[in-house]
Design an enzyme around this catalytic site. Sequence first.
Site, PDB file in Angstrom:
ATOM      1  CG  ASP A 219      -2.279   0.706   0.886  1.00 51.56           C
ATOM      2  OD1 ASP A 219      -2.223   1.910   0.567  1.00 51.56           O
ATOM      3  OD2 ASP A 219      -3.350   0.085   0.961  1.00 51.56           O
ATOM      4  CG  HIS A 241      -1.033   1.395  -3.307  1.00 47.09           C
ATOM      5  ND1 HIS A 241      -2.271   1.291  -2.703  1.00 47.09           N
ATOM      6  CD2 HIS A 241      -0.795   0.177  -3.871  1.00 47.09           C
ATOM      7  CE1 HIS A 241      -2.754   0.072  -2.882  1.00 47.09           C
ATOM      8  NE2 HIS A 241      -1.868  -0.619  -3.582  1.00 47.09           N
TER       9      HIS A 241
END
EC number: 3.2.1.15
Length: 378
Positions: A219, A241
């Site tokens: 993430d 991410h």
Amino acid sequence: MVTSSSVIVLTLWAALVSASPVADPLVTPAPKLEDLEKRATSCTFSGSEGASSASKSKTSCSTIVLSDVAVPSGTTLDLTDLNDGTHVIFEGETTFGYEEWSGPLVSVSGTDITVTGADGAYLNGDGSRWWDGEGSNGGKTKPKFFYAHDLTSSTISGIYIQNSPVQVFSIDGSTYLTMEDITIDNTDGDDGEAANTDGFDIGDSTYITITGANVYNQDDCVAVNSGENIYFSGGVCSGGHGLSIGSVGGRSDNTVKNVTFYDSEIKSSQNGVRIKTIYGDTGSVSEVTYKEITLSDITDYGIVVEQNYDDTSKSPTDGITIEDFVLDNVQGSVESSGTNIYIVCGSDSCTDWTWTDVDVSGGKTSSDCENVPDDISC
């Protein structure tokens, strides 16, 4: 031979001295024994009783050594409200028992606190016991790892965290916090089972400095949700991410100001540079700079700004402004199936952007950008 005149002089001098007032000596109260012990005591805790003992005795120790501590299931290694100036040292392997709960596994707070990892020390979350592909969005309830809440003028350095169940560092309500040489290694979760393993989630904090971090996760490497004067440099972000602002919105504090990401690498990640704000909410993002950022093997977006992050089916709204957004020497590659740059702004919310030496290539050019600021190419 003593003359009579000498005797007279000596007698007069003695009389003068005896007549002059003499100041009382300064008396400094002796420190209490218990205070001296607190200042000088180094306490070592280990094994299955180590977490409980450390939590109970934390205010009696100037240095807390956690050596091969096994934290029981459903229990926080509670190092909150430490005495000013306390030094916490992790040694060996710190482990955590399994239970479905929200955590945190570790929590530290106080003023002038130093947290360090000894050579070879690591905190092993053994996250595979919780991983089910759903992260914090469903499935098993998973504990967050490390709360760095309400820390003032403190330092966390040399900490190695392996296989976190879900989000790793939560930084909230802290000011003048420095984090150095942190490693987050969640590569065992790259098979798709680990999710929402954010490296550093920052909220409601000021003067946060993170240098030399190595983050391998699934993430956001960093997510600044609110706060001011935040600096991240010399980092490597892989598998996640990207370096993110947001999501901004949906909280009591929806202001992000003066954030710099500098001299860092983002590789094998979904996104590189990212700003995400919540549809229909209000707030502001300003003075955000990404400088000397290198991208490689980005799968989705090299640079992405979304003002409808939580519902991309809706048109972006302009309640959260994005002002003074600077990109300086941001370069790298996106996979052919990805998109180089994607910008979706509200009608009047994105202003005063300055992009210099931006070269992101390899992916597609988007035809769906909206309300792109002047002099910016999408």
